[in-house]
Motif scaffolding. Structure first.
Motif, short mmCIF file in Angstrom:
data_model
loop_
_atom_site.label_atom_id
_atom_site.label_comp_id
_atom_site.label_asym_id
_atom_site.label_seq_id
_atom_site.Cartn_x
_atom_site.Cartn_y
_atom_site.Cartn_z
N LEU A 112 6.05 4.39 -4.14
CA LEU A 112 4.70 3.87 -4.38
C LEU A 112 4.76 2.42 -4.84
O LEU A 112 5.62 2.05 -5.64
N LEU A 113 3.80 1.64 -4.36
CA LEU A 113 3.57 0.28 -4.87
C LEU A 113 2.27 0.31 -5.64
O LEU A 113 1.21 0.59 -5.07
N VAL A 114 2.36 0.07 -6.94
CA VAL A 114 1.19 0.08 -7.81
C VAL A 114 0.81 -1.38 -8.10
O VAL A 114 1.58 -2.11 -8.73
N THR A 157 -0.26 2.17 -3.12
CA THR A 157 0.12 2.24 -1.71
C THR A 157 1.40 3.04 -1.57
O THR A 157 2.37 2.81 -2.30
N LYS A 158 1.39 3.99 -0.64
CA LYS A 158 2.56 4.85 -0.44
C LYS A 158 3.36 4.37 0.77
O LYS A 158 2.80 4.08 1.82
N GLY A 183 2.06 2.50 4.12
CA GLY A 183 1.04 1.50 3.84
C GLY A 183 -0.33 2.09 3.57
O GLY A 183 -1.27 1.33 3.25
N ASP A 184 -0.48 3.42 3.68
CA ASP A 184 -1.77 4.04 3.31
C ASP A 184 -2.00 3.83 1.82
O ASP A 184 -1.08 3.95 1.00
N THR A 185 -3.27 3.56 1.46
CA THR A 185 -3.60 3.12 0.10
C THR A 185 -4.71 3.95 -0.51
O THR A 185 -5.67 4.31 0.17
N GLY A 205 13.44 4.90 -2.00
CA GLY A 205 14.61 5.71 -1.68
C GLY A 205 14.92 5.74 -0.20
O GLY A 205 14.20 5.18 0.63
N ARG A 206 15.98 6.40 0.14
CA ARG A 206 16.52 6.38 1.50
C ARG A 206 15.53 6.87 2.56
O ARG A 206 15.46 6.33 3.65
N PHE A 207 14.74 7.91 2.24
CA PHE A 207 13.84 8.45 3.24
C PHE A 207 12.71 7.48 3.59
O PHE A 207 12.07 7.62 4.62
N THR A 208 12.46 6.51 2.72
CA THR A 208 11.47 5.48 3.02
C THR A 208 11.94 4.58 4.16
O THR A 208 11.13 4.14 4.99
#
Length: 219
Positions: A11-13, A4-5, A214-216, A25-28
């Motif tokens: 990324l969440l793996v 999930t990005k 949250g797109d996966t 990071g900050r841009f997230t």
């Protein structure tokens, strides 16, 4: 396995056995579309290098306090983040087993930038299936040709479309998730994806459009 990005290079793996967050990071977080509370339970957090668009000290503090997950990185990142009161477990190059997930730490040079020095960059191969490059297109990563999913920077001051496309063609993953685009407007990101996608797909590689938080992609 689900990837999930959460904007830019975050990324969440979720391997099914463990949940690893990479490069919050900050841009997230800068526009409030994502908060440190959005990731749920975590088994570990890894940063590829200490640039703030990959390692936001405020967010990392909030996430580690809430989840209790260990923070992982290279020695230079550990030294830098210690200045913000963060403790980083150093992953030297090689294979590591952390809370149910296998992580291969790969020393892969950061691409050249307009600065006197570039930070030490560590790419991560998760359970042998997902390769997060950080800010590197270094040939050392070609050792992982055919990886199931390549997470690769596609926008940035240090690269061109041809450089990225050539790297993908050399590495020949089964699928690609584009990274390092969190500072661009959605219409521009979409345009860039529309340029990359046909080139990648003609190589028989799946391209995942992950634009919204949250797109996966599912492996």
């Amino acid at each position: 396995m689900r990837v999930t990005k959460y904007l830019h290079s975050c990324l969440l793996v979720d391997t099914g056995a463990a949940r690893l967050l990479i490069d919050p990071g900050r841009f997230t977080f800068v526009e409030g579309q994502v908060t440190p509370e959005d990731f749920g339970d975590l088994d570990a957090i890894a940063v590829t290098h200490h640039h703030p668009d990959h390692a936001d000290p405020d967010a990392l503090t909030a996430i580690t306090r809430r989840t209790g997950a260990p923070l992982l990185g290279n020695r230079e990142s550990a030294e830098h983040l210690a200045g913000y009161g963060l403790t980083v477990t150093v992953l030297e190059p090689g294979r590591h087993h952390v809370n149910g997930v296998t992580i291969d730490a790969i020393r892969a040079d950061h691409e050249p930038v307009l600065a006197d020095e570039t930070p030490a960059n560590t790419a991560y191969l998760v359970d042998g299936r997902v390769l997060h490059c950080g800010d590197s297109l270094h040939p050392v990563l070609f050792a992982h040709r055919g990886v199931d999913l390549l997470a690769v920077p596609v926008l940035g001051p240090y690269l061109t479309e041809r450089l990225v496309a050539g790297f993908i063609a050399q590495l020949r993953p089964a699928a690609v998730v584009p990274l390092h685009d969190g500072y661009a407007k959605d219409f521009f990101i979409t345009q860039r994806y529309d340029t990359y996608r046909p080139y990648v797909e003609q190589l028989g590689i799946t391209w995942h459009d992950l634009i919204r938080p949250g797109d996966t992609a599912t492996l």
